[in-house]
Design a protein around this motif. Structure first.
Motif, PDB file in Angstrom:
ATOM      1  N   HIS A 212       0.840  -1.188   0.000  1.00 18.62           N
ATOM      2  CA  HIS A 212       0.000   0.000   0.000  1.00 18.62           C
ATOM      3  C   HIS A 212       0.883   1.249   0.000  1.00 18.62           C
ATOM      4  O   HIS A 212       1.990   1.252   0.522  1.00 18.62           O
ATOM      5  CB  HIS A 212      -0.906   0.005   1.222  1.00 18.62           C
ATOM      6  N   HIS A 213       0.367   2.315  -0.595  1.00 16.00           N
ATOM      7  CA  HIS A 213       1.100   3.580  -0.573  1.00 16.00           C
ATOM      8  C   HIS A 213       1.194   4.067   0.872  1.00 16.00           C
ATOM      9  O   HIS A 213       0.204   4.093   1.596  1.00 16.00           O
ATOM     10  CB  HIS A 213       0.383   4.622  -1.431  1.00 16.00           C
ATOM     11  N   LYS A 321       6.537  19.742 -19.768  1.00 16.24           N
ATOM     12  CA  LYS A 321       6.193  21.043 -19.212  1.00 16.24           C
ATOM     13  C   LYS A 321       5.217  20.902 -18.049  1.00 16.24           C
ATOM     14  O   LYS A 321       4.445  21.818 -17.760  1.00 16.24           O
ATOM     15  CB  LYS A 321       5.608  21.971 -20.291  1.00 16.24           C
ATOM     16  N   LEU A 322       5.231  19.739 -17.402  1.00 20.41           N
ATOM     17  CA  LEU A 322       4.406  19.486 -16.225  1.00 20.41           C
ATOM     18  C   LEU A 322       5.299  18.923 -15.129  1.00 20.41           C
ATOM     19  O   LEU A 322       6.379  18.420 -15.395  1.00 20.41           O
ATOM     20  CB  LEU A 322       3.299  18.481 -16.529  1.00 20.41           C
ATOM     21  N   LEU A 323       4.827  19.008 -13.885  1.00 15.75           N
ATOM     22  CA  LEU A 323       5.539  18.338 -12.809  1.00 15.75           C
ATOM     23  C   LEU A 323       5.631  16.850 -13.148  1.00 15.75           C
ATOM     24  O   LEU A 323       4.682  16.280 -13.678  1.00 15.75           O
ATOM     25  CB  LEU A 323       4.793  18.530 -11.489  1.00 15.75           C
ATOM     26  N   SER A 324       6.743  16.210 -12.819  1.00 13.65           N
ATOM     27  CA  SER A 324       6.941  14.810 -13.168  1.00 13.65           C
ATOM     28  C   SER A 324       6.194  13.892 -12.209  1.00 13.65           C
ATOM     29  O   SER A 324       5.729  14.316 -11.148  1.00 13.65           O
ATOM     30  CB  SER A 324       8.430  14.463 -13.147  1.00 13.65           C
ATOM     31  N   ASP A 325       6.094  12.609 -12.576  1.00 13.80           N
ATOM     32  CA  ASP A 325       5.394  11.618 -11.758  1.00 13.80           C
ATOM     33  C   ASP A 325       5.992  11.530 -10.354  1.00 13.80           C
ATOM     34  O   ASP A 325       5.266  11.374  -9.377  1.00 13.80           O
ATOM     35  CB  ASP A 325       5.488  10.233 -12.425  1.00 13.80           C
ATOM     36  N   SER A 326       7.305  11.587 -10.287  1.00 13.35           N
ATOM     37  CA  SER A 326       7.971  11.359  -9.002  1.00 13.35           C
ATOM     38  C   SER A 326       8.267  12.643  -8.234  1.00 13.35           C
ATOM     39  O   SER A 326       8.773  12.590  -7.115  1.00 13.35           O
ATOM     40  CB  SER A 326       9.289  10.613  -9.233  1.00 13.35           C
ATOM     41  N   ILE A 328       6.466  14.919  -6.672  1.00  9.19           N
ATOM     42  CA  ILE A 328       5.799  15.146  -5.387  1.00  9.19           C
ATOM     43  C   ILE A 328       6.435  14.273  -4.310  1.00  9.19           C
ATOM     44  O   ILE A 328       6.717  14.736  -3.191  1.00  9.19           O
ATOM     45  CB  ILE A 328       4.289  14.881  -5.511  1.00  9.19           C
ATOM     46  N   ASN A 329       6.681  13.004  -4.620  1.00 13.28           N
ATOM     47  CA  ASN A 329       7.318  12.122  -3.637  1.00 13.28           C
ATOM     48  C   ASN A 329       8.729  12.596  -3.296  1.00 13.28           C
ATOM     49  O   ASN A 329       9.164  12.512  -2.143  1.00 13.28           O
ATOM     50  CB  ASN A 329       7.368  10.690  -4.164  1.00 13.28           C
ATOM     51  N   LYS A 330       9.440  13.095  -4.304  1.00 11.68           N
ATOM     52  CA  LYS A 330      10.796  13.617  -4.050  1.00 11.68           C
ATOM     53  C   LYS A 330      10.732  14.836  -3.143  1.00 11.68           C
ATOM     54  O   LYS A 330      11.584  15.023  -2.263  1.00 11.68           O
ATOM     55  CB  LYS A 330      11.470  13.973  -5.372  1.00 11.68           C
ATOM     56  N   ALA A 331       9.719  15.679  -3.372  1.00 11.22           N
ATOM     57  CA  ALA A 331       9.577  16.871  -2.539  1.00 11.22           C
ATOM     58  C   ALA A 331       9.302  16.479  -1.090  1.00 11.22           C
ATOM     59  O   ALA A 331       9.863  17.070  -0.150  1.00 11.22           O
ATOM     60  CB  ALA A 331       8.447  17.742  -3.082  1.00 11.22           C
ATOM     61  N   LEU A 332       8.448  15.467  -0.879  1.00  8.30           N
ATOM     62  CA  LEU A 332       8.163  15.004   0.483  1.00  8.30           C
ATOM     63  C   LEU A 332       9.420  14.440   1.140  1.00  8.30           C
ATOM     64  O   LEU A 332       9.662  14.643   2.329  1.00  8.30           O
ATOM     65  CB  LEU A 332       7.060  13.942   0.448  1.00  8.30           C
ATOM     66  N   GLU A 341       7.500   6.412   4.626  1.00  4.27           N
ATOM     67  CA  GLU A 341       6.753   7.161   5.636  1.00  4.27           C
ATOM     68  C   GLU A 341       5.494   7.792   5.036  1.00  4.27           C
ATOM     69  O   GLU A 341       4.437   7.773   5.654  1.00  4.27           O
ATOM     70  CB  GLU A 341       7.637   8.236   6.260  1.00  4.27           C
ATOM     71  N   THR A 342       5.618   8.391   3.880  1.00  5.14           N
ATOM     72  CA  THR A 342       4.441   8.940   3.213  1.00  5.14           C
ATOM     73  C   THR A 342       4.746   9.141   1.735  1.00  5.14           C
ATOM     74  O   THR A 342       5.899   9.233   1.331  1.00  5.14           O
ATOM     75  CB  THR A 342       3.995  10.273   3.837  1.00  5.14           C
TER      76      THR A 342
END
Length: 412
Positions: A212-213, A321-326, A328-332, A341-342
């Protein structure tokens, strides 16, 4: 009495060529016996030829074998002997030669990569899925892409998949086998291969262990995460900051947030309507996301930055020209929340758990807002536009709850 033919050798050939160059007015045939001869033409060309009688019509025919010295005397004799053996079997060497050339052209045209790229044009998938598939296809192209599809064996495909499996990428290996199987199936339909070798290795790869995520369901930790997200503005891109701040409130799939269009966002009615990519082909039903007061304000601020683009979360670099798939996870992870963790997708589980256990909203409304199929007492699936007023109340309560958790974290 049959004429005796003296066999050729390289010295005789070179001497004859040198002599012919001095007076090339007429073509010269240098016979090696058995139908094989070297033709020295008027333009200085040196061509191997093979004379024979067709098996059925007995018509005298000559076919070319190659150019001397690129095709050596020994190789020319090997071809002559091979063709003479075919004649004994009643096979026309010219027909056989044409068949081999056709096979070579067929193999060159129908490589795994060529067939796969043709198949890719027929796939109807979401853009995010297409992008993910491209990586899987490229892994296959690097290993077996140049091979004729009908020559690829189950062993070769298994070896490729197991390389990634040994690196701990069992899901990648499984997807490689799956995508290869679709390509072979397409090739079978077109008559380009005889079997789907991907089926032969089914069950030989390690099964994928579904996980699970990762999600934060502890209210105190969630408040700390939200506070950390607000501070991300100091180090991250502006567009990423807004994506991180909006995602926990709307708890859609990260890919759906990244592809949000301004044309689908109605700030006056406080809604965002779109068709979820994961169920687009199966259901094709719009999901309406009610926007809380907090989210509306965030979108208004973001519109000043990206309002001239089609996409809300437009980026200024990268191919799409969009945020990449990964991203958001990299930012977290950059915020100190390590892998496990999340995740961006984990906000969906966070909302589902806390809306149910803490805020006590009906699980049917929560599931409906998550874009899942929910059935009524008669077994009919609720339309995603139904119970919108109830869901508007729920989404506002959720944003207020998130703000309260963040406030506690900031004041602690």
């Amino acid at each position: 009495m049959a004429r005796t033919v003296v066999s050729l050798n390289d010295s005789k050939i070179k001497s004859a060529i040198a002599k012919h160059k001095k007076s090339p007015e007429t073509a010269v045939r240098l016979s090696d016996g058995g139908g094989l001869f070297l033709l020295l033409d008027k333009k200085g060309g040196t061509y191997w030829r093979f004379d024979y009688f067709k098996p059925i019509t007995k018509k005298r025919t000559t076919i070319g074998l190659g150019v001397y010295p690129e095709l050596s005397l020994a190789e020319a004799r090997r071809l002559r002997d091979e063709y003479r053996e075919l004649l004994v079997q009643g096979i026309d060497p010219a027909t056989h030669k044409n068949h081999l050339e056709e096979q070579a052209r067929f193999a060159l045209k129908n490589t795994f990569e060529a067939v796969a790229k043709e198949f890719m044009q027929t796939e109807v998938v979401a853009e995010s899925t297409r992008h993910r598939n491209e990586f899987i296809y490229q892994y296959l192209f690097d290993a077996i892409g140049k091979k004729p599809i009908h020559e690829i064996t189950a062993r070769q495909l298994l070896d490729v998949c197991q390389i990634y499996e040994k690196q701990g990428k069992s899901e990648t290996a499984r997807r490689m086998r799956s995508k290869a199987g679709q390509v072979f199936k397409y090739g079978l339909v077109l008559g380009l291969c005889d079997r789907n070798v991907a089926l032969d290795i089914k069950g030989l790869l390690k099964p994928h262990k579904k996980s699970h995520h990762a999600a934060v369901t502890n209210p105190k930790l969630l408040g700390e995460l939200l506070a950390a997200i607000d501070n991300y503005t100091k180090r991250g891109s502006v567009v990423m900051c807004y994506a991180l701040r909006i995602l926990p409130h709307v708890f859609v799939r990260p890919g759906e947030l990244r592809h949000a269009k301004w044309s689908d966002v109605n700030l006056e009615n406080r809604t965002w309507a779109y068709t979820p990519s994961k169920t687009e082909n199966a259901l094709g039903t719009e999901l309406i996301v009610p926007l809380s007061t907090q989210v509306v304000e965030l979108f208004k601020e973001l519109r000043v930055i990206t309002g001239h683009n089609d996409y809300c979360f437009a980026n200024y670099w990268g191919k799409t020209k969009l945020l990449s798939d990964s991203s958001i996870n990299k930012a977290l992870k950059n915020l100190g929340w390590e892998n496990g963790e999340t995740t961006g997708h984990g906000f969906r589980a966070t909302a589902r758990t806390l809306l149910d256990e803490v805020l006590k909203f009906p699980i049917e409304r929560i599931e409906q807002q998550l874009g899942h199929q929910v059935r009524d007492m008669h077994g009919r699936a609720y339309n995603r536009t139904k119970y919108l007023e109830e869901r508007m109340v729920m989404m506002q309560a959720w944003s207020d709850y998130l703000d309260s958790l963040k406030e506690k974290a900031l004041n602690s």
